[in-house]
Design a protein around this motif. Structure first.
Motif, PDB file in Angstrom:
ATOM      1  N   HIS A 170     -10.677  42.376  19.556  1.00  0.00           N
ATOM      2  CA  HIS A 170      -9.534  42.712  20.107  1.00  0.00           C
ATOM      3  C   HIS A 170      -9.204  43.872  21.326  1.00  0.00           C
ATOM      4  N   VAL A 171      -8.769  43.556  22.237  1.00  0.00           N
ATOM      5  CA  VAL A 171      -9.422  43.712  23.789  1.00  0.00           C
ATOM      6  C   VAL A 171      -7.258  44.203  24.044  1.00  0.00           C
ATOM      7  N   ILE A 172      -8.266  44.934  25.257  1.00  0.00           N
ATOM      8  CA  ILE A 172      -7.438  45.798  26.158  1.00  0.00           C
ATOM      9  C   ILE A 172      -6.800  44.797  27.665  1.00  0.00           C
ATOM     10  N   ILE A 173      -5.833  44.454  28.210  1.00  0.00           N
ATOM     11  CA  ILE A 173      -5.000  43.822  28.272  1.00  0.00           C
ATOM     12  C   ILE A 173      -4.376  44.667  29.576  1.00  0.00           C
ATOM     13  N   ALA A 174      -4.028  43.761  30.767  1.00  0.00           N
ATOM     14  CA  ALA A 174      -3.009  44.185  31.951  1.00  0.00           C
ATOM     15  C   ALA A 174      -2.647  43.132  32.945  1.00  0.00           C
ATOM     16  N   PRO A 175      -1.519  43.331  34.010  1.00  0.00           N
ATOM     17  CA  PRO A 175      -1.190  42.257  34.589  1.00  0.00           C
ATOM     18  C   PRO A 175      -1.840  42.139  35.697  1.00  0.00           C
ATOM     19  N   LEU A 176      -1.683  40.944  36.221  1.00  0.00           N
ATOM     20  CA  LEU A 176      -3.015  40.828  37.224  1.00  0.00           C
ATOM     21  C   LEU A 176      -3.448  41.349  38.711  1.00  0.00           C
ATOM     22  N   SER A 177      -2.202  42.358  38.711  1.00  0.00           N
ATOM     23  CA  SER A 177      -2.360  43.340  39.612  1.00  0.00           C
ATOM     24  C   SER A 177      -2.568  45.145  39.360  1.00  0.00           C
ATOM     25  N   HIS A 178      -3.506  45.191  37.857  1.00  0.00           N
ATOM     26  CA  HIS A 178      -3.744  45.957  37.743  1.00  0.00           C
ATOM     27  C   HIS A 178      -5.034  46.876  38.409  1.00  0.00           C
ATOM     28  N   PRO A 179      -4.872  47.970  39.216  1.00  0.00           N
ATOM     29  CA  PRO A 179      -6.336  48.577  40.040  1.00  0.00           C
ATOM     30  C   PRO A 179      -7.370  48.747  39.745  1.00  0.00           C
ATOM     31  N   LEU A 180      -7.900  47.980  37.894  1.00  0.00           N
ATOM     32  CA  LEU A 180      -8.940  48.466  37.066  1.00  0.00           C
ATOM     33  C   LEU A 180      -8.950  46.964  36.825  1.00  0.00           C
ATOM     34  N   ARG A 181      -8.437  45.879  37.532  1.00  0.00           N
ATOM     35  CA  ARG A 181      -8.883  44.470  36.745  1.00  0.00           C
ATOM     36  C   ARG A 181      -9.749  43.703  36.772  1.00  0.00           C
ATOM     37  N   ASP A 182     -10.822  44.634  38.515  1.00  0.00           N
ATOM     38  CA  ASP A 182     -12.467  43.873  38.147  1.00  0.00           C
ATOM     39  C   ASP A 182     -13.095  45.304  37.735  1.00  0.00           C
ATOM     40  N   ALA A 183     -12.322  46.903  37.493  1.00  0.00           N
ATOM     41  CA  ALA A 183     -13.634  46.983  37.649  1.00  0.00           C
ATOM     42  C   ALA A 183     -14.513  47.091  36.173  1.00  0.00           C
ATOM     43  N   ARG A 184     -16.032  47.763  36.404  1.00  0.00           N
ATOM     44  CA  ARG A 184     -16.779  47.106  35.039  1.00  0.00           C
ATOM     45  C   ARG A 184     -17.140  48.649  34.244  1.00  0.00           C
ATOM     46  N   ARG A 185     -17.555  48.545  33.069  1.00  0.00           N
ATOM     47  CA  ARG A 185     -17.493  49.757  31.845  1.00  0.00           C
ATOM     48  C   ARG A 185     -16.809  50.633  32.505  1.00  0.00           C
ATOM     49  N   THR A 249      -4.695  35.589  20.201  1.00  0.00           N
ATOM     50  CA  THR A 249      -3.212  35.917  20.534  1.00  0.00           C
ATOM     51  C   THR A 249      -2.986  35.399  22.042  1.00  0.00           C
ATOM     52  N   LEU A 250      -3.956  35.192  22.547  1.00  0.00           N
ATOM     53  CA  LEU A 250      -4.367  35.076  23.668  1.00  0.00           C
ATOM     54  C   LEU A 250      -4.930  34.061  24.847  1.00  0.00           C
ATOM     55  N   ALA A 251      -5.232  32.426  23.643  1.00  0.00           N
ATOM     56  CA  ALA A 251      -5.876  31.831  24.555  1.00  0.00           C
ATOM     57  C   ALA A 251      -4.927  31.297  25.496  1.00  0.00           C
ATOM     58  N   LEU A 252      -3.690  30.263  25.537  1.00  0.00           N
ATOM     59  CA  LEU A 252      -3.033  30.290  26.715  1.00  0.00           C
ATOM     60  C   LEU A 252      -2.335  30.951  28.197  1.00  0.00           C
ATOM     61  N   GLU A 253      -2.294  32.344  27.977  1.00  0.00           N
ATOM     62  CA  GLU A 253      -2.450  32.737  29.141  1.00  0.00           C
ATOM     63  C   GLU A 253      -3.840  33.635  29.709  1.00  0.00           C
ATOM     64  N   LEU A 254      -4.942  33.393  28.945  1.00  0.00           N
ATOM     65  CA  LEU A 254      -6.072  33.450  29.655  1.00  0.00           C
ATOM     66  C   LEU A 254      -7.198  31.737  29.983  1.00  0.00           C
ATOM     67  N   ARG A 255      -6.404  31.218  29.149  1.00  0.00           N
ATOM     68  CA  ARG A 255      -6.647  29.889  30.557  1.00  0.00           C
ATOM     69  C   ARG A 255      -5.841  29.322  31.847  1.00  0.00           C
ATOM     70  N   THR A 256      -4.706  30.226  31.432  1.00  0.00           N
ATOM     71  CA  THR A 256      -4.061  29.758  32.673  1.00  0.00           C
ATOM     72  C   THR A 256      -4.323  30.888  33.920  1.00  0.00           C
ATOM     73  N   GLY A 257      -5.487  31.656  33.282  1.00  0.00           N
ATOM     74  CA  GLY A 257      -5.068  33.179  34.360  1.00  0.00           C
ATOM     75  C   GLY A 257      -3.848  33.963  34.031  1.00  0.00           C
ATOM     76  N   GLU A 258      -3.131  34.181  33.679  1.00  0.00           N
ATOM     77  CA  GLU A 258      -1.949  34.640  33.447  1.00  0.00           C
ATOM     78  C   GLU A 258      -1.685  36.137  33.393  1.00  0.00           C
ATOM     79  N   ILE A 259      -3.117  36.834  32.704  1.00  0.00           N
ATOM     80  CA  ILE A 259      -3.354  38.167  32.263  1.00  0.00           C
ATOM     81  C   ILE A 259      -4.591  38.382  32.553  1.00  0.00           C
ATOM     82  N   ALA A 260      -5.289  39.423  32.498  1.00  0.00           N
ATOM     83  CA  ALA A 260      -6.168  40.614  33.040  1.00  0.00           C
ATOM     84  C   ALA A 260      -7.078  40.552  31.922  1.00  0.00           C
ATOM     85  N   LEU A 261      -8.061  40.997  31.258  1.00  0.00           N
ATOM     86  CA  LEU A 261      -9.090  41.064  30.154  1.00  0.00           C
ATOM     87  C   LEU A 261      -9.543  42.931  31.128  1.00  0.00           C
TER      88      LEU A 261
END
Length: 334
Positions: A170-185, A249-261
């Motif tokens: 299970h993972v935490i997802i966010a919109p592509l505009s989320h300020p912590l999209r590129d943050a690590r750990r 549940t996220l295969a399509l959205e991750l492959r198309t780059g529509e959602i951020a992990l």
């Protein structure tokens, strides 16, 4: 109340199907009958039972208290008859017959593909599968209305046999505009100001979220409950908030780059898919063959589908998960 002699198997079959829908018209479609025919059979059944089994609530049909109680017995009777039929069929044709499989909604993103692979190998086997949340599957198992169930958490409250089938992160997802999209750990507490989008109470995903929040002593600023994984994903992409959800549940959205992990410490939350059946149920040879198929093919299938996202523990950790180690003891690798 002596009505056993007056009941017919057809009435029970129609009642069990009708109890799943908000209208007799929907039930008639599944049964390939007309709506008046379904209504007539239900009326005759109510006459035999002596109590109303359905009532209208906000223009929708709902079971009365008598209907709720009777549905458990009706489902068990239909399930026992199916078991007898499968047992007799399997004596002459081990590769034919029928199997009833119930899956939680998060498994709908991969289970149909596995069922299709199975059907290619065993074209004579008729596989019926139903979808519901965890509470729905528990009721089906209790009522002997399903042979096998695919879920994330085995039910300790029922007499069942559960076998680990595959790794289930299970993972935490966010919109592509989320300020912590590129943050690590970063820590989960960094998301305390976000709105968390949750599944409904009774779902396995909701239970994972609540357990994670308790573990981290975490309380989000706001929560919104939504009724399906699809609704949650669409809401996240629209910027409504973030969510903790099954990676599968996220295969399509991750492959198309529509959602951020989001790369949150302690994620992915490591769980397993479980294959569950009632301990008292005698599985037919056909059902046992299907069980073996799932246990052999589910793990490599999911690994192949999600390998590019690299959310997979090392083999030793994976083995510990499948052997029943506590998920909290296992770390995340990327």
């Amino acid at each position: 109340m002596n009505f056993i002699r007056s009941l017919t198997l057809r009435q029970l079959q129609i009642f069990v199907v009708a109890s799943r829908y908000p209208s007799f018209a929907r039930a008639a479609e599944e049964l390939h009958l007309t709506q008046p025919a379904v209504s007539m059979q239900i009326r005759q059944l109510e006459d035999v039972v002596g109590l109303p089994l359905f009532e209208r609530v906000a223009r929708k049909l709902a079971l009365t208290e008598a209907g709720e109680r009777f549905s458990h017995h009706a489902s068990r009777i239909i399930g026992e008859i199916k078991d007898a039929e499968d047992a007799m069929t399997s004596l002459t044709h081990a590769d034919s017959g029928s199997i009833a499989v119930s899956i939680v909604s998060s498994a709908t993103y991969f289970a149909p593909k596995l069922l299709a692979l199975y059907s290619q190998q065993y074209p004579k086997v008729d596989v019926h599968f139903s979808v519901g949340n965890r509470e729905t599957l528990l009721r089906l198992l209790q009522d002997n209305a399903t042979d096998l169930a695919i879920m994330g958490r085995p039910p300790p409250e029922l007499g069942t046999t559960a076998e680990p089938m595959a790794y289930h992160p299970h993972v935490i997802i966010a919109p592509l505009s989320h300020p912590l999209r590129d943050a690590r750990r970063f820590d989960l507490q960094e998301l305390a100001g976000d709105t968390f989008l949750l599944r409904e109470p009774g779902s396995g995903t909701r239970a994972v979220v609540e357990h994670t929040f308790r573990q981290h002593l975490f309380q989000p600023a706001r929560t919104v409950t939504l009724g399906s994984n699809e609704t949650i994903k669409q809401a996240v992409m629209a910027g409504m908030g973030v969510s903790l959800i099954s990676l599968h549940t996220l295969a399509l959205e991750l492959r198309t780059g529509e959602i951020a992990l989001l790369d949150v410490n302690g994620t992915p939350i490591e769980r397993t898919w479980q294959l569950v059946h009632s301990r008292s149920k005698q599985l037919s040879p056909t059902c046992l063959a299907f069980r073996r198929f799932l246990l052999e093919h589910a793990e490599p299938f999911l690994e192949n589908e999600y390998a590019q996202f690299a959310f997979r523990p090392p083999k030793r950790a994976a083995a510990r998960i499948l052997e029943g180690a506590a998920p909290a003891d296992l770390g995340r690798t990327k």
